[in-house]
Write a protein that holds these residues in place. Structure first.
Motif, PDB file in Angstrom:
ATOM      1  N   MET A   1      15.007  50.625  -5.241  1.00 21.27           N
ATOM      2  CA  MET A   1      13.973  49.597  -5.343  1.00 21.27           C
ATOM      3  C   MET A   1      14.502  48.341  -6.036  1.00 21.27           C
ATOM      4  SD  MET A   1      10.981  48.617  -4.769  1.00 21.27           S
ATOM      5  CE  MET A   1       9.742  47.466  -5.309  1.00 21.27           C
ATOM      6  N   ILE A   2      15.019  48.525  -7.277  1.00 17.77           N
ATOM      7  CA  ILE A   2      15.637  47.417  -8.014  1.00 17.77           C
ATOM      8  C   ILE A   2      17.035  47.849  -8.423  1.00 17.77           C
ATOM      9  CG2 ILE A   2      15.529  45.955 -10.069  1.00 17.77           C
ATOM     10  CD1 ILE A   2      12.511  46.390 -10.100  1.00 17.77           C
ATOM     11  N   GLN A   3      18.005  47.014  -8.104  1.00 18.69           N
ATOM     12  CA  GLN A   3      19.384  47.287  -8.493  1.00 18.69           C
ATOM     13  C   GLN A   3      20.005  46.039  -9.098  1.00 18.69           C
ATOM     14  OE1 GLN A   3      21.080  49.011  -4.757  1.00 18.69           O
ATOM     15  NE2 GLN A   3      21.742  50.651  -6.116  1.00 18.69           N
ATOM     16  N   LEU A   4      20.559  46.215 -10.272  1.00 18.23           N
ATOM     17  CA  LEU A   4      21.318  45.150 -10.918  1.00 18.23           C
ATOM     18  C   LEU A   4      22.772  45.587 -10.911  1.00 18.23           C
ATOM     19  CD1 LEU A   4      18.980  44.498 -14.001  1.00 18.23           C
ATOM     20  CD2 LEU A   4      18.827  43.538 -11.695  1.00 18.23           C
ATOM     21  N   LYS A   5      23.622  44.759 -10.298  1.00 12.84           N
ATOM     22  CA  LYS A   5      25.020  45.135 -10.123  1.00 12.84           C
ATOM     23  C   LYS A   5      25.939  44.158 -10.856  1.00 12.84           C
ATOM     24  CE  LYS A   5      24.148  47.052  -5.489  1.00 12.84           C
ATOM     25  NZ  LYS A   5      24.555  47.029  -4.054  1.00 12.84           N
ATOM     26  N   GLN A   6      26.638  44.701 -11.853  1.00 11.81           N
ATOM     27  CA  GLN A   6      27.619  43.941 -12.637  1.00 11.81           C
ATOM     28  C   GLN A   6      27.040  42.600 -13.085  1.00 11.81           C
ATOM     29  OE1 GLN A   6      30.874  44.134  -9.671  1.00 11.81           O
ATOM     30  NE2 GLN A   6      31.977  45.412 -11.141  1.00 11.81           N
ATOM     31  N   LEU A   7      25.847  42.662 -13.638  1.00 18.98           N
ATOM     32  CA  LEU A   7      25.119  41.458 -14.011  1.00 18.98           C
ATOM     33  C   LEU A   7      25.644  40.880 -15.323  1.00 18.98           C
ATOM     34  CD1 LEU A   7      22.632  40.167 -12.562  1.00 18.98           C
ATOM     35  CD2 LEU A   7      21.246  41.101 -14.415  1.00 18.98           C
ATOM     36  N   THR A   8      25.979  39.610 -15.286  1.00 18.98           N
ATOM     37  CA  THR A   8      26.417  38.883 -16.477  1.00 18.98           C
ATOM     38  C   THR A   8      25.636  37.581 -16.573  1.00 18.98           C
ATOM     39  OG1 THR A   8      28.662  39.800 -16.438  1.00 18.98           O
ATOM     40  CG2 THR A   8      28.361  37.725 -17.614  1.00 18.98           C
ATOM     41  N   LYS A   9      25.149  37.282 -17.764  1.00 20.74           N
ATOM     42  CA  LYS A   9      24.462  36.019 -17.998  1.00 20.74           C
ATOM     43  C   LYS A   9      24.981  35.403 -19.285  1.00 20.74           C
ATOM     44  CE  LYS A   9      21.528  32.645 -17.794  1.00 20.74           C
ATOM     45  NZ  LYS A   9      21.694  31.558 -16.786  1.00 20.74           N
ATOM     46  N   SER A  10      25.548  34.199 -19.147  1.00 19.34           N
ATOM     47  CA  SER A  10      26.090  33.482 -20.299  1.00 19.34           C
ATOM     48  C   SER A  10      25.416  32.125 -20.423  1.00 19.34           C
ATOM     49  CB  SER A  10      27.610  33.307 -20.154  1.00 19.34           C
ATOM     50  OG  SER A  10      28.255  34.561 -20.077  1.00 19.34           O
ATOM     51  N   TYR A  11      25.338  31.645 -21.642  1.00 25.92           N
ATOM     52  CA  TYR A  11      24.797  30.318 -21.924  1.00 25.92           C
ATOM     53  C   TYR A  11      25.865  29.478 -22.615  1.00 25.92           C
ATOM     54  CZ  TYR A  11      20.317  32.721 -21.246  1.00 25.92           C
ATOM     55  OH  TYR A  11      19.280  33.463 -20.734  1.00 25.92           O
ATOM     56  N   GLY A  12      25.833  28.160 -22.366  1.00 20.03           N
ATOM     57  CA  GLY A  12      26.777  27.260 -23.022  1.00 20.03           C
ATOM     58  C   GLY A  12      28.087  27.143 -22.272  1.00 20.03           C
ATOM     59  N   LYS A  13      28.996  26.380 -22.860  1.00 22.87           N
ATOM     60  CA  LYS A  13      30.299  26.140 -22.242  1.00 22.87           C
ATOM     61  C   LYS A  13      31.409  26.206 -23.290  1.00 22.87           C
ATOM     62  CE  LYS A  13      28.576  23.117 -18.517  1.00 22.87           C
ATOM     63  NZ  LYS A  13      28.674  21.768 -17.889  1.00 22.87           N
ATOM     64  N   GLY A  14      32.605  26.457 -22.790  1.00 20.88           N
ATOM     65  CA  GLY A  14      33.791  26.462 -23.656  1.00 20.88           C
ATOM     66  C   GLY A  14      33.677  27.433 -24.804  1.00 20.88           C
ATOM     67  N   ARG A  15      33.945  26.945 -26.007  1.00 17.84           N
ATOM     68  CA  ARG A  15      33.929  27.804 -27.193  1.00 17.84           C
ATOM     69  C   ARG A  15      32.518  28.155 -27.639  1.00 17.84           C
ATOM     70  NH1 ARG A  15      38.612  25.118 -31.091  1.00 17.84           N
ATOM     71  NH2 ARG A  15      40.384  25.413 -29.660  1.00 17.84           N
ATOM     72  N   LYS A  16      31.524  27.475 -27.083  1.00 16.58           N
ATOM     73  CA  LYS A  16      30.139  27.704 -27.476  1.00 16.58           C
ATOM     74  C   LYS A  16      29.391  28.641 -26.516  1.00 16.58           C
ATOM     75  CE  LYS A  16      29.634  23.313 -29.908  1.00 16.58           C
ATOM     76  NZ  LYS A  16      28.821  22.061 -30.044  1.00 16.58           N
ATOM     77  N   VAL A  17      30.143  29.392 -25.724  1.00  9.79           N
ATOM     78  CA  VAL A  17      29.527  30.321 -24.777  1.00  9.79           C
ATOM     79  C   VAL A  17      28.926  31.520 -25.521  1.00  9.79           C
ATOM     80  CG1 VAL A  17      29.972  31.983 -22.926  1.00  9.79           C
ATOM     81  CG2 VAL A  17      30.935  29.701 -22.793  1.00  9.79           C
ATOM     82  N   THR A  18      27.690  31.827 -25.175  1.00 12.30           N
ATOM     83  CA  THR A  18      27.016  33.024 -25.683  1.00 12.30           C
ATOM     84  C   THR A  18      26.690  33.922 -24.502  1.00 12.30           C
ATOM     85  OG1 THR A  18      26.014  31.807 -27.520  1.00 12.30           O
ATOM     86  CG2 THR A  18      25.001  33.911 -26.904  1.00 12.30           C
ATOM     87  N   THR A  19      27.140  35.153 -24.562  1.00 14.28           N
ATOM     88  CA  THR A  19      26.899  36.097 -23.468  1.00 14.28           C
ATOM     89  C   THR A  19      25.703  36.981 -23.813  1.00 14.28           C
ATOM     90  OG1 THR A  19      29.244  36.111 -22.874  1.00 14.28           O
ATOM     91  CG2 THR A  19      27.892  37.934 -22.053  1.00 14.28           C
ATOM     92  N   ALA A  20      24.635  36.827 -23.020  1.00 10.90           N
ATOM     93  CA  ALA A  20      23.414  37.610 -23.255  1.00 10.90           C
ATOM     94  C   ALA A  20      23.469  38.959 -22.557  1.00 10.90           C
ATOM     95  CB  ALA A  20      22.196  36.828 -22.770  1.00 10.90           C
TER      96      ALA A  20
END
Length: 338
Positions: A1-20
């Motif tokens: 029904m719902i499948q999340l595959k290798q899901l990555t979500k990041s915010y920001g750029k360069g050294r200020k990247v935060t991975t949620a």
């Protein structure tokens, strides 16, 4: 029904990247109530908002009902979103619109006829118990009533999936229970898949079939609620479950008690109908072992009864070992406390 595959979500750029979210995989079956639990900042809200692409993943795939949402055009995505309802922690109601108009809002967006809207809205308000409040405004409603409006609005487009983003965390315990009962009734009546995120184990225990524990953007443990709740493997899961001070005190008493050859402490878990059977007393009578109950509880996980006892067995060492062996052989989970 719902499948999340290798899901990555990041915010920001360069050294200020935060991975949620980081390389997250998850599968949710049709018709089940699936809970996601985690501490604040673990990635819960990001995860649920990625399911309907309110947050677009940095990478990975989102599949709902056999359709890859991450590969759709804007117009195609809008069509698919109509099959995904969402209710929010703070209700997100239109303050200048009546209860009736709030529920009718998504139907008017799709240019549904006035007759169909009237029939559908009245049907939904009856379902959530607000038919007498349809002409009121959100400011005139209690928190629980506002959430019922939010649920009715989310159901207006006959969705296949209902996403609940901390839907009960702004409510008092009694109102929370009434909302959870309503969600359970909706799931049973319409076979809607419900995904519910929370930081409260009580919510998961009350209505969910399966649960995933999220920590630092990844799933650290998942499975049927009975298994995860009664046999937690990850320390984060244990943190949620062992908040019961009485349980912790009993464990401490068992740990600190003298462990001679003539005594041994254990935690015994009963699941299902055996919760109400006299297995422990009958077995100890047969083996000639006495026991003292240090702590005990009987409750339910959704519709499944369970019991947990922390006991101290007293008697001959071999007889105690035999007692534990017999209990385990009858399907009980017996964890010796060292």
């Amino acid at each position: 029904m719902i499948q999340l595959k290798q899901l990555t979500k990041s915010y920001g750029k360069g050294r200020k990247v935060t991975t949620a979210l980081s390389d997250l995989n998850l599968s949710i079956q049709k018709g089940e109530i699936f809970g996601v639990i985690g501490h604040s900042g673990a990635g819960k809200s990001t995860l649920i908002r990625c399911i309907n692409l309110l947050e677009r993943p940095t990478s990975g795939e989102v599949w709902v009902n056999g359709v890859e949402l991450t590969g759709l055009s804007k117009k195609q995505l809008q069509e698919q979103r109509r099959k995904i309802g969402m209710i929010f922690q703070h209700f997100n109601l239109l303050s200048s619109a009546t209860v009736y108009d709030n529920v009718a809002f998504p139907l008017r967006l799709t240019k549904t006829s006035k007759e169909q809207i009237d029939r559908k809205v009245n049907e939904l308000l009856s379902l959530v118990g607000l038919e007498e409040h349809k002409d009121k405004y959100p400011a005139q409603l209690s928190g629980g009533q506002k959430q019922r409006v939010g649920i009715a609005r989310a159901l207006a487009s006959d969705p296949d999936v209902l996403l609940c983003d901390e839907a009960t965390s702004a409510l008092d315990p009694q109102t929370t229970n009434s909302i959870l009962k309503l969600l359970l009734d909706i799931n049973k009546k319409f076979n809607i898949t419900i995904v519910l995120i929370t930081h409260e184990m009580h919510v998961i225990q009350s209505i969910c079939d399966r649960v995933a524990v999220i920590h630092e953007g990844g799933i650290v443990e998942q499975g049927p609620v009975t298994e995860v709740f009664l046999k937690p493997q990850h320390y984060v899961t244990r943190e949620f479950i062992l908040r019961d001070e009485a349980n912790n005190e009993a464990l401490q008493i068992a740990i600190e008690a003298p462990h001679l050859d003539s005594s041994r402490a254990a935690k015994i878990t009963f699941v299902g109908e055996m919760t109400y059977e006299s297995i422990l007393s009958q077995t100890s009578k047969d083996t000639g072992v006495n026991f003292a109950i240090l702590q005990g509880t009987i409750s339910t996980i959704k519709d499944v009864p369970y019991g947990q006892l922390i006991v101290r067995f007293e008697g001959d060492k071999k007889a105690i070992d035999q007692t534990i062996k017999v209990l385990t052989g009858q399907g009980l989970d017996v964890e010796v406390i060292e």
